[in-house]
Each structure stands twice: as C-alpha cells, then as structure tokens.
Scaffold this motif. Structure first.
Motif, PDB file in Angstrom:
ATOM      1  N   ILE A 195      76.636   2.277 -58.610  1.00 25.66           N
ATOM      2  CA  ILE A 195      75.853   2.419 -59.835  1.00 25.66           C
ATOM      3  C   ILE A 195      74.630   1.516 -59.700  1.00 25.66           C
ATOM      4  O   ILE A 195      74.759   0.316 -59.498  1.00 25.66           O
ATOM      5  CB  ILE A 195      76.656   2.001 -61.081  1.00 25.66           C
ATOM      6  N   THR A 196      73.456   2.114 -59.775  1.00 35.20           N
ATOM      7  CA  THR A 196      72.212   1.349 -59.706  1.00 35.20           C
ATOM      8  C   THR A 196      71.527   1.438 -61.061  1.00 35.20           C
ATOM      9  O   THR A 196      71.364   2.528 -61.610  1.00 35.20           O
ATOM     10  CB  THR A 196      71.280   1.902 -58.601  1.00 35.20           C
ATOM     11  N   LEU A 197      71.161   0.282 -61.598  1.00 39.93           N
ATOM     12  CA  LEU A 197      70.567   0.217 -62.929  1.00 39.93           C
ATOM     13  C   LEU A 197      69.059   0.033 -62.842  1.00 39.93           C
ATOM     14  O   LEU A 197      68.568  -0.762 -62.030  1.00 39.93           O
ATOM     15  CB  LEU A 197      71.173  -0.943 -63.721  1.00 39.93           C
ATOM     16  N   TYR A 198      68.346   0.753 -63.696  1.00 43.44           N
ATOM     17  CA  TYR A 198      66.888   0.648 -63.780  1.00 43.44           C
ATOM     18  C   TYR A 198      66.482   0.498 -65.233  1.00 43.44           C
ATOM     19  O   TYR A 198      66.978   1.213 -66.095  1.00 43.44           O
ATOM     20  CB  TYR A 198      66.218   1.899 -63.202  1.00 43.44           C
ATOM     21  N   LEU A 199      65.553  -0.423 -65.493  1.00 45.94           N
ATOM     22  CA  LEU A 199      65.038  -0.608 -66.842  1.00 45.94           C
ATOM     23  C   LEU A 199      63.731   0.131 -67.072  1.00 45.94           C
ATOM     24  O   LEU A 199      63.194   0.116 -68.181  1.00 45.94           O
ATOM     25  CB  LEU A 199      64.859  -2.102 -67.140  1.00 45.94           C
ATOM     26  N   SER A 200      63.211   0.796 -66.031  1.00 46.06           N
ATOM     27  CA  SER A 200      62.002   1.604 -66.198  1.00 46.06           C
ATOM     28  C   SER A 200      62.059   2.805 -65.257  1.00 46.06           C
ATOM     29  O   SER A 200      62.572   2.701 -64.143  1.00 46.06           O
ATOM     30  CB  SER A 200      60.739   0.789 -65.923  1.00 46.06           C
ATOM     31  N   ASN A 258      77.163   8.442 -56.011  1.00 44.08           N
ATOM     32  CA  ASN A 258      76.187   7.388 -56.270  1.00 44.08           C
ATOM     33  C   ASN A 258      75.346   7.808 -57.462  1.00 44.08           C
ATOM     34  O   ASN A 258      74.761   8.896 -57.450  1.00 44.08           O
ATOM     35  CB  ASN A 258      75.288   7.172 -55.057  1.00 44.08           C
ATOM     36  N   ILE A 259      75.295   6.961 -58.475  1.00 41.63           N
ATOM     37  CA  ILE A 259      74.534   7.326 -59.662  1.00 41.63           C
ATOM     38  C   ILE A 259      73.480   6.264 -59.969  1.00 41.63           C
ATOM     39  O   ILE A 259      73.613   5.104 -59.586  1.00 41.63           O
ATOM     40  CB  ILE A 259      75.431   7.559 -60.894  1.00 41.63           C
ATOM     41  N   ALA A 260      72.445   6.698 -60.658  1.00 38.39           N
ATOM     42  CA  ALA A 260      71.410   5.806 -61.165  1.00 38.39           C
ATOM     43  C   ALA A 260      71.385   5.931 -62.683  1.00 38.39           C
ATOM     44  O   ALA A 260      71.440   7.036 -63.222  1.00 38.39           O
ATOM     45  CB  ALA A 260      70.050   6.177 -60.591  1.00 38.39           C
ATOM     46  N   LEU A 261      71.337   4.800 -63.352  1.00 37.38           N
ATOM     47  CA  LEU A 261      71.205   4.772 -64.802  1.00 37.38           C
ATOM     48  C   LEU A 261      69.850   4.158 -65.128  1.00 37.38           C
ATOM     49  O   LEU A 261      69.498   3.098 -64.602  1.00 37.38           O
ATOM     50  CB  LEU A 261      72.305   3.917 -65.433  1.00 37.38           C
ATOM     51  N   CYS A 262      69.088   4.821 -65.984  1.00 38.20           N
ATOM     52  CA  CYS A 262      67.743   4.344 -66.305  1.00 38.20           C
ATOM     53  C   CYS A 262      67.547   4.360 -67.819  1.00 38.20           C
ATOM     54  O   CYS A 262      67.601   5.411 -68.450  1.00 38.20           O
ATOM     55  CB  CYS A 262      66.707   5.236 -65.620  1.00 38.20           C
ATOM     56  N   ASP A 263      67.347   3.164 -68.371  1.00 35.89           N
ATOM     57  CA  ASP A 263      67.135   3.021 -69.810  1.00 35.89           C
ATOM     58  C   ASP A 263      66.395   1.711 -70.049  1.00 35.89           C
ATOM     59  O   ASP A 263      66.686   0.716 -69.393  1.00 35.89           O
ATOM     60  CB  ASP A 263      68.485   3.006 -70.535  1.00 35.89           C
ATOM     61  N   ASP A 264      65.453   1.691 -70.965  1.00 34.63           N
ATOM     62  CA  ASP A 264      64.721   0.458 -71.233  1.00 34.63           C
ATOM     63  C   ASP A 264      65.461  -0.471 -72.189  1.00 34.63           C
ATOM     64  O   ASP A 264      65.033  -1.597 -72.425  1.00 34.63           O
ATOM     65  CB  ASP A 264      63.310   0.747 -71.743  1.00 34.63           C
ATOM     66  N   ASP A 265      66.587  -0.033 -72.705  1.00 33.74           N
ATOM     67  CA  ASP A 265      67.421  -0.856 -73.586  1.00 33.74           C
ATOM     68  C   ASP A 265      68.557  -1.457 -72.760  1.00 33.74           C
ATOM     69  O   ASP A 265      69.462  -0.751 -72.322  1.00 33.74           O
ATOM     70  CB  ASP A 265      67.966  -0.003 -74.725  1.00 33.74           C
ATOM     71  N   SER A 266      68.502  -2.755 -72.516  1.00 34.76           N
ATOM     72  CA  SER A 266      69.482  -3.392 -71.630  1.00 34.76           C
ATOM     73  C   SER A 266      70.907  -3.303 -72.169  1.00 34.76           C
ATOM     74  O   SER A 266      71.858  -3.213 -71.390  1.00 34.76           O
ATOM     75  CB  SER A 266      69.100  -4.857 -71.378  1.00 34.76           C
ATOM     76  N   ILE A 267      71.084  -3.296 -73.475  1.00 32.10           N
ATOM     77  CA  ILE A 267      72.428  -3.172 -74.049  1.00 32.10           C
ATOM     78  C   ILE A 267      73.005  -1.790 -73.751  1.00 32.10           C
ATOM     79  O   ILE A 267      74.153  -1.654 -73.333  1.00 32.10           O
ATOM     80  CB  ILE A 267      72.412  -3.461 -75.566  1.00 32.10           C
ATOM     81  N   SER A 268      72.191  -0.768 -73.941  1.00 27.33           N
ATOM     82  CA  SER A 268      72.646   0.603 -73.671  1.00 27.33           C
ATOM     83  C   SER A 268      72.991   0.801 -72.202  1.00 27.33           C
ATOM     84  O   SER A 268      74.006   1.420 -71.870  1.00 27.33           O
ATOM     85  CB  SER A 268      71.580   1.620 -74.072  1.00 27.33           C
TER      86      SER A 268
END
Length: 90
Positions: free
Chosen positions: A44-49, A17-27
């Motif tokens: 895969i869980t995505l975070y923008l902040s 289980n991974i989390a990806l965190c980036d404020d750039d939605s394209i990235s």
C-alpha cells in the motif's frame, strides 16, 4: 463478478499493489488501515497529492489498483489525473 477472480485471489501467491491518494491525512490513514486487513494486498503506497502519484507512475511505479479522492483543493480535474495514470500504467 467472474468466479475466476475469486479463485485467483484465494491462491497463496495472489498479490495486489495499491495506491491510495487523498489530501486528507485522516481519510488516507483510515483507508490504509482497512486495506491492511485484506490478505492479498501486499503493498500500500500513500499519496497526499495526485501530482506525487503521477510523478511516481511516470517514474515506473506500477499499481494494480489506484483509489483516489476526486476533490483536491486547487487542483485540476481528477478525471484528467485518472486518465494520465491509466495511460502511464495500463
């Protein structure tokens, strides 16, 4: 890298289980698409902040791997966030 890790990942029951965190939605969408091609990644869980990620970790979300951008506009030091995530989810 230890060969036992590769043997573990080759097993059918291996999952990550991974989390990806980036404020750039394209990235973050690009990273997510790359990770979807890795067979042993099951979630895969995505975070923008980083605040949202930290909130979920404190609420009990657990991740095997966190991939996080280090440059968020107007946010505090990324190292502090990484340490807080580690302490909440060792």
């Amino acid at each position: 890298m230890n060969c036992r890790i590769f043997k573990y990942l080759a097993q059918e029951e291996a999952s990550m289980n991974i989390a990806l965190c980036d404020d750039d939605s394209i990235s973050i969408e690009y990273l997510s698409s790359l990770c979807q091609n890795i067979i042993f990644i099951t979630s895969i869980t995505l975070y923008l902040s980083p605040d949202a990620l930290l909130t979920d970790v404190h609420a009990g979300s657990a991740f095997d791997v966190v991939i996080m951008d280090i440059d968020f506009e107007g946010q505090k030091n990324r190292i502090d966030f990484a340490e807080a995530i580690y302490l909440a989810n060792p």
